[in-house]
Every structure is written in structure tokens, then in C-alpha cells.
Enzyme design. Structure first.
Site, PDB file in Angstrom:
ATOM      1  N   CYS A 273       0.794  -1.235   0.000  1.00 54.58           N
ATOM      2  CA  CYS A 273       0.000   0.000   0.000  1.00 54.58           C
ATOM      3  C   CYS A 273       0.827   1.286   0.000  1.00 54.58           C
ATOM      4  O   CYS A 273       0.748   2.069  -0.934  1.00 54.58           O
ATOM      5  CB  CYS A 273      -0.934   0.010   1.202  1.00 54.58           C
ATOM      6  SG  CYS A 273      -2.092  -1.364   1.181  1.00 54.58           S
TER       7      CYS A 273
HETATM    8  N1  LIG Z   1      -2.712  -6.362   1.447  1.00 54.19           N
HETATM    9  C1  LIG Z   1      -3.265  -5.384   2.083  1.00 54.19           C
HETATM   10  O1  LIG Z   1      -3.013  -5.230   3.281  1.00 54.19           O
HETATM   11  C2  LIG Z   1      -4.235  -4.422   1.409  1.00 54.19           C
HETATM   12  C3  LIG Z   1      -4.884  -3.470   2.191  1.00 54.19           C
HETATM   13  C4  LIG Z   1      -5.808  -2.596   1.593  1.00 54.19           C
HETATM   14  C5  LIG Z   1      -6.036  -2.680   0.233  1.00 54.19           C
HETATM   15  N2  LIG Z   1      -5.392  -3.603  -0.546  1.00 54.19           N
HETATM   16  C6  LIG Z   1      -5.714  -3.651  -1.970  1.00 54.19           C
HETATM   17  O2  LIG Z   1      -6.440  -4.838  -2.251  1.00 54.19           O
HETATM   18  C7  LIG Z   1      -6.115  -5.326  -3.551  1.00 54.19           C
HETATM   19  C8  LIG Z   1      -5.620  -6.769  -3.447  1.00 54.19           C
HETATM   20  O3  LIG Z   1      -4.440  -6.809  -2.674  1.00 54.19           O
HETATM   21  P1  LIG Z   1      -3.836  -8.132  -2.066  1.00 54.19           P
HETATM   22  O4  LIG Z   1      -2.823  -7.698  -1.085  1.00 54.19           O
HETATM   23  O5  LIG Z   1      -4.917  -9.047  -1.635  1.00 54.19           O
HETATM   24  O6  LIG Z   1      -3.136  -8.740  -3.369  1.00 54.19           O
HETATM   25  P2  LIG Z   1      -2.582 -10.243  -3.570  1.00 54.19           P
HETATM   26  O7  LIG Z   1      -1.565 -10.149  -4.625  1.00 54.19           O
HETATM   27  O8  LIG Z   1      -2.253 -10.845  -2.241  1.00 54.19           O
HETATM   28  O9  LIG Z   1      -3.848 -11.038  -4.098  1.00 54.19           O
HETATM   29  C9  LIG Z   1      -4.449 -10.803  -5.318  1.00 54.19           C
HETATM   30  C10 LIG Z   1      -4.902 -12.126  -5.916  1.00 54.19           C
HETATM   31  O10 LIG Z   1      -5.617 -11.851  -7.113  1.00 54.19           O
HETATM   32  C11 LIG Z   1      -5.300 -12.854  -8.058  1.00 54.19           C
HETATM   33  N3  LIG Z   1      -5.622 -12.352  -9.389  1.00 54.19           N
HETATM   34  C12 LIG Z   1      -4.941 -11.515 -10.180  1.00 54.19           C
HETATM   35  N4  LIG Z   1      -5.617 -11.257 -11.317  1.00 54.19           N
HETATM   36  C13 LIG Z   1      -6.765 -11.955 -11.247  1.00 54.19           C
HETATM   37  C14 LIG Z   1      -7.869 -12.114 -12.115  1.00 54.19           C
HETATM   38  N5  LIG Z   1      -7.932 -11.481 -13.284  1.00 54.19           N
HETATM   39  N6  LIG Z   1      -8.863 -12.922 -11.724  1.00 54.19           N
HETATM   40  C15 LIG Z   1      -8.798 -13.574 -10.544  1.00 54.19           C
HETATM   41  N7  LIG Z   1      -7.792 -13.469  -9.686  1.00 54.19           N
HETATM   42  C16 LIG Z   1      -6.777 -12.667 -10.028  1.00 54.19           C
HETATM   43  C17 LIG Z   1      -3.862 -13.154  -7.820  1.00 54.19           C
HETATM   44  O11 LIG Z   1      -3.511 -14.435  -8.289  1.00 54.19           O
HETATM   45  C18 LIG Z   1      -3.773 -13.057  -6.290  1.00 54.19           C
HETATM   46  O12 LIG Z   1      -3.990 -14.299  -5.677  1.00 54.19           O
HETATM   47  C19 LIG Z   1      -5.093  -4.347  -4.102  1.00 54.19           C
HETATM   48  O13 LIG Z   1      -5.757  -3.379  -4.861  1.00 54.19           O
HETATM   49  C20 LIG Z   1      -4.511  -3.700  -2.866  1.00 54.19           C
HETATM   50  O14 LIG Z   1      -4.022  -2.404  -3.133  1.00 54.19           O
HETATM   51  C21 LIG Z   1      -4.493  -4.479   0.042  1.00 54.19           C
END
Ligand SMILES: NC(=O)c1ccc[n+]([C@@H]2O[C@H](COP(=O)([O-])OP(=O)(O)OC[C@H]3O[C@@H](n4cnc5c(N)ncnc54)[C@H](O)[C@@H]3O)[C@@H](O)[C@H]2O)c1
Length: 436
Positions: A273
């Protein structure tokens, strides 16, 4: 034909818990959200293009350290997981939790675009689509609403909105349902469906008037952190010039009961983030003709602190007359934040990379949350982490505390390290400890 009131029908279904929730992207955000929904009694359809994740879930195996296998078992009881999107047709609520990284230092929203493309043909009337991925204001409308409003009457037979994710990794993860949940929707009906849904799961709902306000608020929250961390990191560099310990200064300043919110310096920001989200807003703002300076300034400072740390490493080596090629360095804590196993954008990884490039060969790391060798987009490092023992500690010329995990034995680290460079203020500065 009877006129169907999709809004009323869906709200009724939500309130009697008869809905199915589809979660796309089962990573750090999507997997815990799926578990939360399953625990509330909703049927869950989980989708991820990463087959290995689907396989692990199906065999009740968690791939995220802070989620235990028992919770995955609960998920499997009333959940269906697939890398194919056919089951989207069965979902009442569809939530996108796909990554929003940077590519060439710019927002990269390909994953949102490709998800909409893949699920479009499986969408049916009466469904709700919510974006939870962080992105710049306008994304939900541009990438979801505008792509579907030819086939659907948004607000009547398809509901669209954005809701931000507020996980505090390593801190509030078992209690995310107690963190107020920001929700928004395209129209009154969308807001009403979406807030009804989230109030089944979260104890407090905060409704934003416009989708863009909700999207912007998420970025504001993270930019607030990035700017304040950048500021306090700069103050650390200033305090260094005065030969004063920034942590002592902060401790005194924090005694003020109003108007001062404590932020601690460190070796540079990491995670999914703080280093990334601000760039999303800056990019879009520049397109609108305004260049926001705090964002870049704090990002630069949060990088610069690492260069200052590296200078200190070489200063210490020189002081103790240790030639570079003989230096033995231990990095304590390799994840980007304490008590988590997440390596994304970690300052410790950047440090390791730079030290290797500077031909320091004898480097080890110790991290209670990461045992294996390191294989990230940024770096491959083939040795596994070592354990903290008196023998191990005394082998190294400098132990650098990068991430102050609670699981570390600080007494032992202090007792058996030859020299400590402490970037987190865990140790008092003395003849052995230098502030990093
Ligand atoms: N990790 C955090 O603490 C956090 C906090 C707030 C917001 N976010 C936001 O949440 C979102 C996700 O973050 P995350 O940390 O979970 O990411 P991540 O990389 O851990 O998980 C994302 C998942 O989505 C999958 N993916 C990618 N493209 C895809 C598609 N077309 N169809 C289906 N699955 C698909 C990937 O394989 C992966 O498993 C981001 O926008 C991030 O900025 C994350």
C-alpha cells in the site's frame, strides 16, 4: 411479465442470509474476506487465476501465515473455488480483490480490466459488483460501470459500488469486522444494497456519497501515512546531524496530549500500500493538471533513509577496520513490517540487494516469519534464514535490525551481537548500538 424489483429482492435475500458471495482474487484481502463471509453463513464462490492457490484451498491448506488451516476448512464447508469464472452466474454479490500494482512507475489496472472482461459473459440481472482493490478516483466508473451500462440498467438490474479495504497487517486481522467499513454505490439503490450487505459482516458502515469520494478516501488514508513517515524519516536525518537520537525526541514530543500524532522512522516503507497507492493519486492528479508535491517528496525521503543507513554500515566497517570483502552482516527482520510474513517492497530486501551489489558476500538474515530462501520479483537469495542463537549472533560484525518482530529475543541479540545498527529504536544508543 411481472416487473421484478431487483433491489427489493436482493436486500431481502441479503437480510435472510440467502445470498452467495463471489470473491475474485484470493490474496491478502480476498482470502480473509472469504473466510469472514463463510463464517457469517454465506455461500462463498472464490476465484483466482492462480491455480496453485485454488489447489491449496481445496486441500485445506493456508498459504498466508496469519490464516490458519482451520479457517480454510470452514471455507470449504460452504465454499466453491475455481480458476474458471463460470460460477459467477451463481453469485449475488461479486467482490473484486485483484492486485493494483505499478508498472513502469505508473498505475497498472490490468487485473481489474481483465477480470471484468472475463466475468462479463457470466453476469446476470440482479447482481452486485463491488471493487475492493485500491485505485485512483474514477476507476469503478471507468472500468466497471462504463463497461457494463450498455447491457444493464445500473441501479435497477445491476448494482455497482466501491468499498475500501482497511486491513492492518499483523495487527487487526482477526478483528477486521470491527474496523468501520467505507461503502459507496452508483445510485441510491446501489448504496442501499451494498450497505445492507456489508452491515451483515462489519459492525460499522460509513457511507460515502459518491464512489469517487470512497476511492479517494482510501488513497488519502495511505498518503497521510506515507507523508508522515516521510516527514519523520527526514527528522531522523536531521537529528543525526545534531548527533541526537530521534526516538528520544519523539518520546518527549509524544507526551503532548493534543495536536501530535506519533509516527516512527524506519528503514523505508514497504508493503502493497504505502509505497504504491500514493502514486495512483499523483498520476491521476497530474493528468488533471496539478502536480501534488508532498507525495513525491515523501516517497523520495522514504527511499533516501536507506542510503543513509548504507552509509552508516560502511562507516561502522571502517571504524572497526573490517575490509568490505571480509564483512559479515546479519539482517534481522526481512519482511516489510513487524509480525508479518510479507516481503513485498520490503526495505530489507532492497538493503540485501544493494549490499550484494556492493560485493558484500557474507550476508545472512534471520526472520521468525520467513524461514525459506528469498525469491521475490526484486531478488533471489538462495540461503535460508538462520536462527537467533548466541553462536550465530557472535559470528557477525554488524547486526542490522530492519524489522522489529515481537518474536525476536532482544536480550540475546543485544548480548551476543558485536555491533548493532538499530533502525527501529528497540535498543538504547551506546558503544555497541548505533541508530540506523
Ligand atoms: N494487502 C493489504 O493489506 C491491502 C490493504 C488494503 C487494500 N489492498 C488492496 O487490495 C487489492 C488486493 O491486494 P492483495 O494484497 O490481496 O493482493 P494479492 O496479490 O495478495 O492477491 C491478489 C490475488 O488476485 C489474483 N488475481 C490476479 N488477477 C486476477 C484475475 N484477473 N482474476 C482472478 N484473480 C486474479 C492473484 O492471483 C492473487 O492471488 C489491491 O488493490 C490492494 O491495493 C491491500
Amino acid at each position: 411479465v411481472k416487473n421484478i424489483n431487483y433491489t427489493k429482492d436482493l436486500i431481502k435475500k441479503i437480510n435472510t442470509k440467502k445470498i452467495s458471495v463471489g470473491i475474485i482474487g484470493l490474496g491478502y484481502v480476498g482470502l480473509p474476506l472469504s473466510i469472514l463471509c463463510a463464517k457469517k453463513g454465506f455461500k462463498v464462490y472464490g476465484f483466482d487465476i492462480d491455480e496453485s492457490k485454488i489447489k491449496k484451498i481445496k486441500s485445506n491448506y493456508s498459504y498466508i501465515e496469519r490464516i490458519n488451516n482451520k479457517d480454510i476448512k470452514i471455507l470449504n464447508k460452504n465454499g466453491f473455488f475455481s480458476s474458471k469464472f463460470k460460477n459467477i452466474s451463481n453469485c449475488d454479490i461479486i467482490i473484486l480483490c485483484v492486485p493494483t500494482p505499478l508498472k513502469n512507475k505508473r498505475p497498472y489496472i490490468y487485473h481489474i480490466k481483465s477480470t471484468i472482461k472475463s466475468i462479463k459473459k457470466f453476469l446476470v440481472k440482479g447482481q452486485t459488483i463491488i471493487l475492493e482493490s485500491t485505485s485512483y478516483p474514477g476507476t469503478t466508473n471507468e472500468e466497471i460501470l462504463n463497461k457494463l451500462n450498455k447491457d444493464f440498467d445500473i441501479g435497477k438490474d445491476l448494482f455497482i459500488g466501491f468499498s475500501s479495504e482497511r486491513i492492518n497487517p499483523g495487527v487487526n486481522e482477526n478483528k477486521i469486522h470491527n474496523v468501520p467499513k467505507v461503502v459507496s454505490g452508483h445510485s441510491k439503490n446501489c448504496k442501499s444494497v451494498i450497505s445492507n450487505f456489508y452491515s451483515q459482516i462489519f459492525s460499522k458502515i460509513v457511507i460515502a456519497n459518491k464512489i469517487e469520494i470512497a476511492e479517494f478516501s482510501k488513497l488519502l488514508e495511505n498518503i497521510y501515512r506515507s507523508v508522515n513517515i516521510g516527514f519523520i524519516n527526514e527528522m531522523k536525518l536531521v537529528a543525526d546531524r545534531f548527533k541526537l537520537d530521534i526516538f528520544e525526541i519523539i518520546k518527549i514530543a509524544s507526551s503532548k496530549p493534543f495536536g501530535f500524532r506519533r509516527f516512527d522512522p524506519g528503514p523505508g516503507t514497504g508493503g502493497h500500500c504505502i509505497p504504491i497507492d500514493p502514486i495512483y493519486l499523483a498520476y491521476k492528479s497530474k493528468k488533471l493538471g496539478f502536480n501534488p508535491r508532498f507525495i513525491e517528496l515523501s516517497a523520495d525521503t522514504n527511499i533516501k533513509v536507506l542510503s543513509a543507513l548504507i552509509k552508516k554500515i560502511f562507516y561502522l566497517l571502517k571504524k572497526h577496520k573490517i575490509p568490505k570483502n571480509k564483512a559479515k552482516i546479519l539482517i534481522l527482520g526481512i519482511s516489510y513490517k513487524k509480525n508479518v510474513d510479507d516481503l513485498r517492497e520490503s526495505a530489507a530486501i532492497r538493503l540485501l540487494d544493494i549490499l550484494l551489489k556492493k560485493r558484500i558476500k557474507n550476508i545472512s538474515f534471520s526472520d521468525p516469519h520467513i524461514k525459506n530462501s528469498i525469491n521475490t520479483r526484486a531478488l533471489t537469495f538462495n540461503s535460508r534464514g538462520i536462527n537467533i542463537t548466541p553462536q550465530n549472533l557472535s559470528k557477525f560484525d554488524i547486526s542490522i535490525l530492519m524489522t522489529d518482530h515481537d518474536k525476536f529475543n532482544y536480550k540475546m541479540i543485544y548480548q551476543y551481537s558485536k555491533n548493532i545498527l538499530d533502525t527501529r529504536g528497540r535498543f538504547k544508543v551506546d558503544s555497541k548500538v548505533t541508530r540506523g
